[in-house]
Design an enzyme around this catalytic site. Sequence first.
Site, short mmCIF file in Angstrom:
data_model
loop_
_atom_site.label_atom_id
_atom_site.label_comp_id
_atom_site.label_asym_id
_atom_site.label_seq_id
_atom_site.Cartn_x
_atom_site.Cartn_y
_atom_site.Cartn_z
N SER A 1 0.52 -2.81 3.83
CA SER A 1 0.23 -1.00 4.29
C SER A 1 -0.98 -1.27 4.28
O SER A 1 -2.00 -2.13 5.38
CB SER A 1 1.29 0.06 3.50
OG SER A 1 0.84 1.61 3.96
N HIS B 1 9.48 2.08 5.08
CA HIS B 1 7.57 1.02 5.02
C HIS B 1 8.29 0.64 3.19
O HIS B 1 7.35 -0.38 3.26
CB HIS B 1 6.86 2.39 5.26
CG HIS B 1 5.70 2.08 5.01
ND1 HIS B 1 5.17 1.34 5.84
CD2 HIS B 1 4.57 2.39 4.02
CE1 HIS B 1 4.28 0.98 5.05
NE2 HIS B 1 3.54 1.64 3.82
N ASP C 1 10.89 0.75 9.83
CA ASP C 1 9.56 1.36 9.07
C ASP C 1 9.22 1.76 10.02
O ASP C 1 8.73 1.49 11.62
CB ASP C 1 8.65 0.15 8.87
CG ASP C 1 7.01 0.55 8.33
OD1 ASP C 1 7.18 2.13 8.53
OD2 ASP C 1 6.65 -0.26 8.23
#
Lengths: 381, 201
Positions: free
Chosen positions: A159, A356, A323
Amino acid sequence: MAVQEAGSIGIVEIRYFTFAAPPNELQLECGRTLGPITIAYEMYGEMNADKSNCILVCHALSGDSHAAGRYHLDDPKPGWWDSMIGPGKAFDTDKYCVICSNVIGGCKGSAGPGSIDPATGEVYALNFPMVTISDMVQAQKALVDYLGIRQLLCVVGGSAGGMQVLQWAVSYPDMVRLIIPICSTARLSAQAIGFDAVGRQAIMGDPNWMDGNYYGKSIPSIGLGIARMVGHITYLSEKSMHTKFGRDLQDKPNFDYDFLTEFKVESYLSYRGDEFVKRFDANSYLYITKAMDYFDLAQPTGDLRRSLSVAKSAFLVISVSSDWLFPPYMSKEIVSALRRNNIDVSYAELQSDYGHDAFLLEVDVMTRLITSFLEYGQPAE
Amino acid sequence: MPDKIRPEFRCIVDMVEPGSSVLDMGCGEGHLMRALQVSKRARVQGIELSDTAVQECVANGLFVYHGDLDEGLADFNDQSVDYVILTSTLQVLHRPDFLIMEAARVGKRCIISIPNFGYWRVRFQLMCFGEMPRTKNLPYEWYNSPNIHLTTLRDFRRFCKERGLRILRETDLVLGEDMYKVVPALPNFFADYGIFLLEHE
């Protein structure tokens, strides 16, 4: 020695490093300078003689330097990536020395809006300069230099951590052999910027926020809680939320027809919000989401291929099929730019319903991929 | 691993010059790439759709792209790789003609291998029994076969001629479990597998 869980690094401690004391302040991307800067970091495993076995882990928006192990025996929760870091794990601390530092702008020991401005003796609050991903990486570089590491074996992160990883590859190409961005992107989508903006508006709309000057008073817990709830939805997939909560009611058989918590998912999100408020500073949330929004590796030319042309590392790019915050196409964009530069890269898209957050949860597949990449991965001569 | 690779891979390895760069399209678990890396010091990379196969490749220290073959080639410049390899893959593609030309664009040379639908056992089953052929290379029933674009060696040669692809070498084989036999005469009838080394004219 205390009894140790199998595969755990055991008891760890947080360390601090201070640099950029005036007049050698750190020049930030926004034009301002910052210094002195304290960095909180943790280290797991031993460095070898030539310090060539060091791995830097970059944390995401809400993470910190505490990536593995526990602070004391009764510590209820291990570090945020404990499933991946430890003896015999993907980042095997019997072989590697793993380093994780809190980003600048954060609230877990590194310089951030909640720390004291040495110039005034007051909390910085919004006087803290705007920091970018590349500023965070500059600070990490100072730490790596301080530790006497000439070249990192690997820089890895998911991320927003993946953004720092990519920035490392471009800012300090000679200092990294292997690069692993996970569920990340070279630039945020409009959708993701939009979600960040909603989170910030929730914080800044909280009456307790008071232009960021809430330290020592009531904190903007409602705003920060809402920001976390919105964020948390984006970290899950529609399918994983359906599987986990469905339309189940919270501890009751029937509707109460009121505005209190009816559904399980509502209760879960408020719980997540409440937990987050206990451990995170609202202003740091503003600063770090801004840093993510500003990040665009393709700039200044707009051509990502050109930006990545300086990279010398070998890459393992990992995305997750479900995601929707950092969708696989964003990882493919990075891979495509690398391949057009003739840079060695492997790309793997994990088939997972976790969204995610899968980068914290799909431990088995990621361990398989990363273990061998660390062992065999070699940048081209 | 190189000692237990599929027999046809040994022929393919022989076609590659030492020290070359190789792109293996549909590389599976990377056995061919590994063999090329070990015995030809080739700089190899692969493209593969199966996620478990991709993991296996990475586990063996190979660089691989997880995705469709068609999207895999767009990133490559003309003539940027010494060899593009397609083994036993053409017959499952929707547009094999497109991909062959893409391979010929990206690769200075291409190595393409195909199961031969002109093999006598195949012809025999269709002619004598009127049944869809099933062989060791083509083991599927009509309803579950992934093979949608089967070809014969003769068809493939004609395709190459029409598209300006020069055949530098053709090796026609009968494949066994761990061995192969080179077919010296009437390959379109007696060989069940063909390997072509191609170059753009």
